[in-house]
Design an enzyme around this catalytic site. Structure first.
Site, PDB file in Angstrom:
ATOM      1  N   ASP A  82      39.510  21.158 -40.356  1.00  0.00           N
ATOM      2  CA  ASP A  82      39.764  20.165 -39.314  1.00  0.00           C
ATOM      3  C   ASP A  82      40.289  20.862 -38.056  1.00  0.00           C
ATOM      4  OD1 ASP A  82      40.042  17.626 -38.180  1.00  0.00           O
ATOM      5  OD2 ASP A  82      42.048  17.321 -39.011  1.00  0.00           O
ATOM      6  N   GLU A 134      33.624  18.153 -31.316  1.00  0.00           N
ATOM      7  CA  GLU A 134      34.284  17.016 -30.676  1.00  0.00           C
ATOM      8  C   GLU A 134      33.939  16.972 -29.197  1.00  0.00           C
ATOM      9  OE1 GLU A 134      38.819  15.364 -29.861  1.00  0.00           O
ATOM     10  OE2 GLU A 134      38.338  16.260 -31.795  1.00  0.00           O
ATOM     11  N   HIS A 180      45.933  10.916 -32.380  1.00  0.00           N
ATOM     12  CA  HIS A 180      46.530  11.582 -33.532  1.00  0.00           C
ATOM     13  C   HIS A 180      47.991  11.165 -33.700  1.00  0.00           C
ATOM     14  CE1 HIS A 180      43.301  14.786 -32.801  1.00  0.00           C
ATOM     15  NE2 HIS A 180      43.013  14.224 -33.960  1.00  0.00           N
ATOM     16  N   ALA A 210      42.633   7.885 -37.295  1.00  0.00           N
ATOM     17  CA  ALA A 210      42.413   6.542 -37.831  1.00  0.00           C
ATOM     18  C   ALA A 210      43.616   5.964 -38.574  1.00  0.00           C
ATOM     19  CB  ALA A 210      41.195   6.538 -38.756  1.00  0.00           C
ATOM     20  N   ASN A 230      38.899  10.262 -40.477  1.00  0.00           N
ATOM     21  CA  ASN A 230      39.970  11.191 -40.805  1.00  0.00           C
ATOM     22  C   ASN A 230      41.290  10.464 -41.030  1.00  0.00           C
ATOM     23  OD1 ASN A 230      37.951  13.001 -40.161  1.00  0.00           O
ATOM     24  ND2 ASN A 230      39.190  14.205 -38.734  1.00  0.00           N
ATOM     25  N   ASP A 232      45.309  11.352 -42.154  1.00  0.00           N
ATOM     26  CA  ASP A 232      46.353  12.341 -42.431  1.00  0.00           C
ATOM     27  C   ASP A 232      47.722  11.662 -42.464  1.00  0.00           C
ATOM     28  OD1 ASP A 232      47.897  14.590 -42.745  1.00  0.00           O
ATOM     29  OD2 ASP A 232      47.416  15.505 -40.824  1.00  0.00           O
TER      30      ASP A 232
END
Length: 284
Positions: A82, A134, A180, A210, A230, A232
């Site tokens: 990532d 990206e 993020h 997300a 994604n 986390d």
């Protein structure tokens, strides 16, 4: 099963109209929770490692754990880097058995982003490794990725077409309003932009940041063509809450297994719920 590539997992999701969860792992407990959830949900899964996770645990340790987990699993598993920001990290991951890597050149101007992405794709594809890139910039903080809100920008559809055409990237992360880390308010996603880009490029689309996005927004994003999501922060929070519950209720406990065990169960619950939400349960 052996590890599969990200492209194998996401091309199927793209064709059939669902998204696959990509979950960041930093240690054995998180990995075991994610794999257990995937097994129980009969879902394909992407195990992600950030550059921070590699620095923390070591590429060899992470690779060995994920390869073992994949070999024992009955569902497709891919190992993905990532936000790869350096040539050295990306090449190290390829050498150590990652089956998917991300080159994050989003901080560069378009033409330079295309150039660095093409270089990584040439190497990775020669090794049978899939590539994510990206376009656009997400705000927020995740490990060593930090973007001020003023520097965040959404992905332009015309640039996405040029980028995909010139690089041949396998899947593209776009910026449509997520960020993020933890949200201070509710994120507003630009669904029209997502719909336009998906129809123009017709490849798997990736949604970063997300964690904390409302379920309804995730479902709509998937319906409009997001195929990799994604996660986390939500898993980290579950881990922390699981550990806290033991420390608060049993302060005399000192056995790491009895402290991390509940945390593993909390993470598994979160991952299973995400898989159902994304539509990848039963797709293995």
């Amino acid at each position: 099963m052996m590890l599969v590539t990200g492209k194998q997992i996401l091309d199927k999701a793209h064709k059939e109209g669902y998204a696959v969860g990509a979950f960041n792992v930093n240690n054995m407990e998180i990995l075991q929770a994610v794999i257990a959830a995937a097994e129980e949900e009969k879902s394909p899964v992407i195990i992600q490692t950030s550059e921070g996770a590699i620095k923390y645990a070591g590429a060899e340790y992470l690779s060995a754990m994920v390869h073992l987990a994949a070999n024992k699993a009955s569902v497709p598993v891919a190992l993905h880097l990532d936000h790869g920001t350096t040539y050295e990290t990306i090449i190290s991951c390829i050498r150590n058995g990652w089956t998917s890597v991300m080159i994050d050149g989003s901080h560069h101007p378009l033409d330079e982003n295309i150039a660095v992405t093409k270089e990584i794709i040439k190497i990775a594809h020669a090794c049978g490794v899939s590539v994510e890139a990206e376009l656009g910039r997400l705000g927020g903080v995740e490990d060593n990725i930090s973007v001020d809100e003023k520097d965040a920008r959404l992905t332009h559809p015309d640039e996405a077409v040029k980028f995909v055409k010139e690089t041949g990237v396998d899947y593209l992360a776009i910026a449509i309003g997520t960020a993020h880390g933890k949200y201070k308010g509710e994120p507003k996603l630009d669904f029209e932009r997502l719909d336009t880009i998906k129809k123009l490029v017709n490849i798997p689309i990736v949604l970063h940041g997300a964690s904390g996005v409302p379920d309804e927004a995730i479902q709509r994003a998937v319906s409009l063509g997001v195929n990799k999501i994604n996660i986390d922060t939500d898993v980290r929070v579950a881990f922390t809450e699981g550990v806290k519950s033991v420390i608060v209720n049993k302060p005399e406990e000192y056995d790491p297994r009895k402290i991390c065990g509940p945390a593993k169960e909390e993470m598994k619950k979160v991952v299973k719920a995400k898989m159902r939400l994304f539509g990848c349960s039963g797709k293995a």
